[in-house]
Design an enzyme around this catalytic site. Structure first.
Site, mmCIF file in Angstrom:
data_model
loop_
_atom_site.group_PDB
_atom_site.id
_atom_site.type_symbol
_atom_site.label_atom_id
_atom_site.label_comp_id
_atom_site.label_asym_id
_atom_site.label_seq_id
_atom_site.Cartn_x
_atom_site.Cartn_y
_atom_site.Cartn_z
ATOM 1 N N CYS A 18 38.144 35.802 17.473
ATOM 2 C CA CYS A 18 37.325 35.648 16.436
ATOM 3 C C CYS A 18 37.117 34.500 15.835
ATOM 4 O O CYS A 18 37.766 33.514 16.098
ATOM 5 C CB CYS A 18 37.848 36.577 15.184
ATOM 6 N N ARG A 43 33.744 32.248 20.301
ATOM 7 C CA ARG A 43 35.333 33.022 20.123
ATOM 8 C C ARG A 43 35.277 34.430 20.059
ATOM 9 O O ARG A 43 36.249 34.900 19.791
ATOM 10 C CB ARG A 43 35.514 32.389 18.671
ATOM 11 N N TRP A 89 35.881 39.514 18.258
ATOM 12 C CA TRP A 89 36.615 39.869 19.387
ATOM 13 C C TRP A 89 37.652 40.803 19.058
ATOM 14 O O TRP A 89 38.919 40.661 18.932
ATOM 15 C CB TRP A 89 37.085 38.624 20.466
ATOM 16 N N ASN A 115 40.910 36.151 11.149
ATOM 17 C CA ASN A 115 41.234 35.769 12.698
ATOM 18 C C ASN A 115 42.733 35.998 12.796
ATOM 19 O O ASN A 115 43.204 35.043 12.144
ATOM 20 C CB ASN A 115 40.493 34.515 12.733
ATOM 21 N N GLY A 116 43.122 36.826 13.660
ATOM 22 C CA GLY A 116 44.494 36.843 13.870
ATOM 23 C C GLY A 116 44.828 38.101 13.946
ATOM 24 O O GLY A 116 44.315 39.103 14.211
ATOM 25 N N GLU A 493 38.687 28.882 42.143
ATOM 26 C CA GLU A 493 38.014 28.605 41.044
ATOM 27 C C GLU A 493 36.364 29.197 41.240
ATOM 28 O O GLU A 493 35.911 29.685 40.357
ATOM 29 C CB GLU A 493 37.885 27.210 40.975
ATOM 30 N N LYS A 497 34.777 31.920 38.949
ATOM 31 C CA LYS A 497 33.420 31.701 38.222
ATOM 32 C C LYS A 497 32.467 33.126 38.521
ATOM 33 O O LYS A 497 31.694 33.468 37.598
ATOM 34 C CB LYS A 497 33.007 30.275 38.713
ATOM 35 N N GLU A 500 33.424 36.284 36.851
ATOM 36 C CA GLU A 500 33.420 36.182 35.427
ATOM 37 C C GLU A 500 31.975 36.347 34.868
ATOM 38 O O GLU A 500 31.697 36.895 33.845
ATOM 39 C CB GLU A 500 34.169 35.035 34.957
ATOM 40 N N HIS A 516 45.370 38.765 57.519
ATOM 41 C CA HIS A 516 46.630 39.524 56.987
ATOM 42 C C HIS A 516 46.323 40.707 56.248
ATOM 43 O O HIS A 516 47.309 41.259 55.621
ATOM 44 C CB HIS A 516 47.561 38.548 56.505
ATOM 45 N N LYS A 611 35.731 32.766 24.681
ATOM 46 C CA LYS A 611 36.107 31.313 25.139
ATOM 47 C C LYS A 611 37.532 30.910 24.948
ATOM 48 O O LYS A 611 38.153 30.302 25.741
ATOM 49 C CB LYS A 611 35.080 30.326 24.368
HETATM 50 O O1 M6R Z 1 41.085 26.760 27.164
HETATM 51 P P1 M6R Z 1 41.907 27.296 28.269
HETATM 52 O O2 M6R Z 1 41.636 26.052 29.477
HETATM 53 O O3 M6R Z 1 43.467 27.295 27.926
HETATM 54 O O4 M6R Z 1 41.334 28.461 28.926
HETATM 55 C C1 M6R Z 1 42.115 29.248 29.814
HETATM 56 C C2 M6R Z 1 41.251 30.419 30.320
HETATM 57 O O5 M6R Z 1 41.068 31.209 29.669
HETATM 58 C C3 M6R Z 1 39.779 29.793 30.783
HETATM 59 O O6 M6R Z 1 39.938 28.615 32.070
HETATM 60 C C4 M6R Z 1 38.991 30.804 31.644
HETATM 61 O O7 M6R Z 1 39.694 31.100 32.860
HETATM 62 C C5 M6R Z 1 37.695 30.398 31.737
HETATM 63 N N1 M6R Z 1 36.787 31.290 31.174
HETATM 64 C C6 M6R Z 1 37.152 30.483 33.193
HETATM 65 O O8 M6R Z 1 35.858 29.871 33.393
#
Ligand code: M6R
Length: 616
Positions: A18, A43, A89, A115-116, A493, A497, A500, A516, A611
């Site tokens: 949030c 956020r 969120w 927020n929390g 990675e 990507k 996501e 395997h 994020k």
């Molecule tokens: O802010 P951070 O690097 O600690 O975040 C970790 C993950 O949440 C972040 O890398 C997430 O996997 C990304 N959205 C991937 O693109």
């Protein structure tokens, strides 16, 4: 009956994301708050709300969905020089208009954004608010109802606020309005980020300075358990006992243009394109007058003393950590373990005698990583945070910090932070190696310069990558990435990507591992993206490609110049073999981007994500 300190295990140590904003001054707060919320939308973006106090009283607007939806719901005729806002969120209660913030007390006198997570909210409800009818399913509503209850019992608003805070267990960044007194925003913070900004004739509140750069670049950081009285002419910080605390503001060194999309359709594309410049900035930042890479001597001494390095991170940052492991082991000759933070905290391995912890986090706020850092500090182990956000929680709480210099990363999918993390880890490894008298055998500054140039070439290859994305990913339901050695880590990675932002079921595998078990999933036309940048495994990787092609897979081979073959779909420029992840990831980032576009996905704000992941 458990005491107020009792935490159900399932609720312990949770924090939610949030974003909150507040404004008090002479101008109309609406637009400032809406613009601020737009900047904080990374956020959380499942619902949003605003509360404004005009001469006519309090106006609350809430909407499920994005800030754009809230904007439509806000009455343009209301002029209010004071207001607070929230983008959510969801944790407690589904995303809905009724659960979205601001929340109001029973009479409507008090209005609050939060927020929390309040861990003992059910207990507080039972103990103090049994006769109050709640509107929402949120933990937040308890706070605003408690303030009203204590004011009803005769306390001044500030006292009632403080008394309420003293009962809360959990995390909060709060902004409270009192409809009977439209000259103050009451603010408090514990474990959730919050800043107060000092404007001219106005003051502001925000979860992130980005939101209020439109008003000021002067911010005051708040510490846990502080209460702040924000008026248009001043800001008073107090501790929970009411003692006044003085704190010098700092200048947020952010360029407002860094957080604009400019002519780009999406932040993700802009951030992919920024990678060559970020590489060059990192080289410049970590280079001394003698043209040598340099890092704070204390960090290097601490690294040098370690008999084992533990890298702790989540998601993309943990993938960067895997590449970093290779650098530190190969260059500085220190063994490294990489752990995902959500597992490490609860399932700690046997540690070496002299461990050194490196936390990698773009945001510096990831709760899973922070909870490990708390334990690491309790154990008295040295810790370094590598982050993009100066002053972030992980940066403040670790012994040392290295900054990524990547500029704000707004898209939820991390791109430029990933490559910046890898570059900073390479520099850390090189400087440690040199301190240990080890010659790494190549000039890292020169090689990173070549990486930046290669990135430029890749960023100019978008048209071709878009075609590949259309051919392989526009209609598929799954996709496998295979590679060996460093390429395997980049495949993890690439797959993250892709899933996501395009919602394609994607997995990264070591080239030899598919056979395997997972090879059973290969069907006619299943896309396989294979990375071939490592000379020592090039032929075996190509053998793995043949195995899946024999079962009907549709291969897209991305190779490095010098290792390329006729059947390859895309060839990346040649860079030092250890540094290939810095450039082989770029076509994968672009493939995900175009796949998401072809599938009409919301590239910058994928579903269910945020994020800054401040939930354990
Ligand atoms: O802010 P951070 O690097 O600690 O975040 C970790 C993950 O949440 C972040 O890398 C997430 O996997 C990304 N959205 C991937 O693109």
């Amino acid at each position: 009956m458990p005491s107020e300190g009792f935490l159900p295990p399932s609720l312990g140590r949770k924090r939610n994301m949030c974003g909150i904003v507040g404004y008090i001054g002479n101008h109309d707060a609406k637009e400032i708050l809406l613009k601020g919320l737009e900047k904080l939308e990374y956020r959380g973006y499942d619902s949003a709300g605003l509360a404004l106090i005009s001469e006519a009283g309090v106006h609350v607007f809430k909407e499920k969905g994005r800030i754009a939806d809230l904007r439509k719901a806000v009455d343009g005729n209301v002029f209010a020089p004071i207001g607070i806002g929230h983008t959510r969120w969801a944790t407690h209660g589904v995303p809905s208009k009724v659960n979205s913030h601001p929340h109001q007390s029973a009479t409507g006198r008090f209005t609050l954004v939060h927020n929390g997570v309040i861990e003992n909210y059910e207990l507080l409800k039972r103990k103090y608010l049994a006769d109050v009818t709640f509107n929402s399913e949120t933990d937040t509503e308890v706070i605003v109802q408690l303030v009203e209850k204590f004011v009803g019992e005769g306390l001044e608003v500030l006292e009632a606020f403080r008394k309420t805070l003293s009962l809360l267990h959990g995390s909060y960044a709060l902004a409270l309005l009192d409809a009977e007194e439209n000259e103050t925003i009451y603010v408090a913070k514990n474990k959730s980020p919050l800043l107060v900004g000092l404007g001219s004739g106005c003051n502001v509140v925000a979860s992130d300075a980005l939101a209020m750069l439109q008003v000021t670049d002067q911010f005051v950081e708040l510490m846990d358990k502080e209460v702040v009285i924000v008026t248009k002419s001043g800001v008073i910080i107090q501790n929970l006992d009411g003692e006044v605390i003085s704190r010098v503001p700092y200048t947020a060194e952010l360029d407002a243009s860094d957080i604009e999309k400019g002519t780009y359709p999406h932040y993700m594309l802009k951030e992919i394109d920024e990678q060559p410049a970020v590489m060059r900035k990192i080289i410049q930042t970590y280079q001394n007058d003698q043209g040598k890479l340099t890092i704070d001597q204390d960090i290097i001494e601490a690294m040098k003393e370690a008999d084992r390095v533990y890298i702790i991170a989540a998601g993309t940052s943990s993938h960067a950590g895997l590449v970093g492991k290779q650098f530190i082991e190969k260059m500085a000759k220190i063994p490294v373990e990489v752990h995902i933070s959500s597992e490490f905290g609860y399932n700690m391995p046997l540690l070496s005698e002299r461990p050194f912890f490196i936390f990698i986090s773009q945001s510096g706020e990831t709760a899973d990583s922070r909870s490990v850092l708390v334990k690491v500090k309790e154990m008295g182990c040295p810790s370094l945070t590598i982050t993009n956000v100066p002053g972030s929680t992980l940066s403040r709480e670790a012994d040392y910090t290295l900054l990524l210099q990547a500029g704000p990363e707004i898209a939820v999918a991390s791109t430029k932070a990933y490559t910046a993390q890898i570059a900073v880890l390479a520099i850390l490894a090189e400087v440690t190696a040199r301190r240990k008298g080890i010659d790494i055998g190549f000039d890292l500054i020169h090689e990173l310069g070549l990486v930046a140039n290669a990135m430029d070439v890749l960023c100019d290859s978008k048209e071709l990558i878009e075609v590949i994305a259309r051919e392989f990913l526009a209609v598929t339901r799954n996709c496998f990435f295979i590679g060996r050695g460093l390429d395997y880590y980049v495949c993890l990675e690439g797959a993250l990507k892709l899933k996501e932002i395009s919602y394609i079921q994607a997995e990264g595998f070591a080239g030899g591992e598919l056979k395997h078990g997972t090879i059973a999933l290969i069907e006619e036309g299943t896309p396989i993206i294979a990375l071939a940048t490592q000379e020592n495994v090039n032929l075996s990787l190509r053998g793995n490609v043949k195995e899946v092609v024999a079962r009907g897979a549709n291969p897209c081979i991305i190779s490095m110049k010098g290792l390329n073959m006729d059947e390859d779909s895309f060839v990346i420029p040649e860079v030092h073999e250890l540094l290939t992840p810095l450039i082989s990831v770029v076509p994968l980032q672009l493939l995900s981007y175009y796949a998401a576009l072809h599938r009409n996905c919301d590239v910058d704000k994928p579903r269910n994500l945020a994020k800054s992941v401040t939930v354990e």
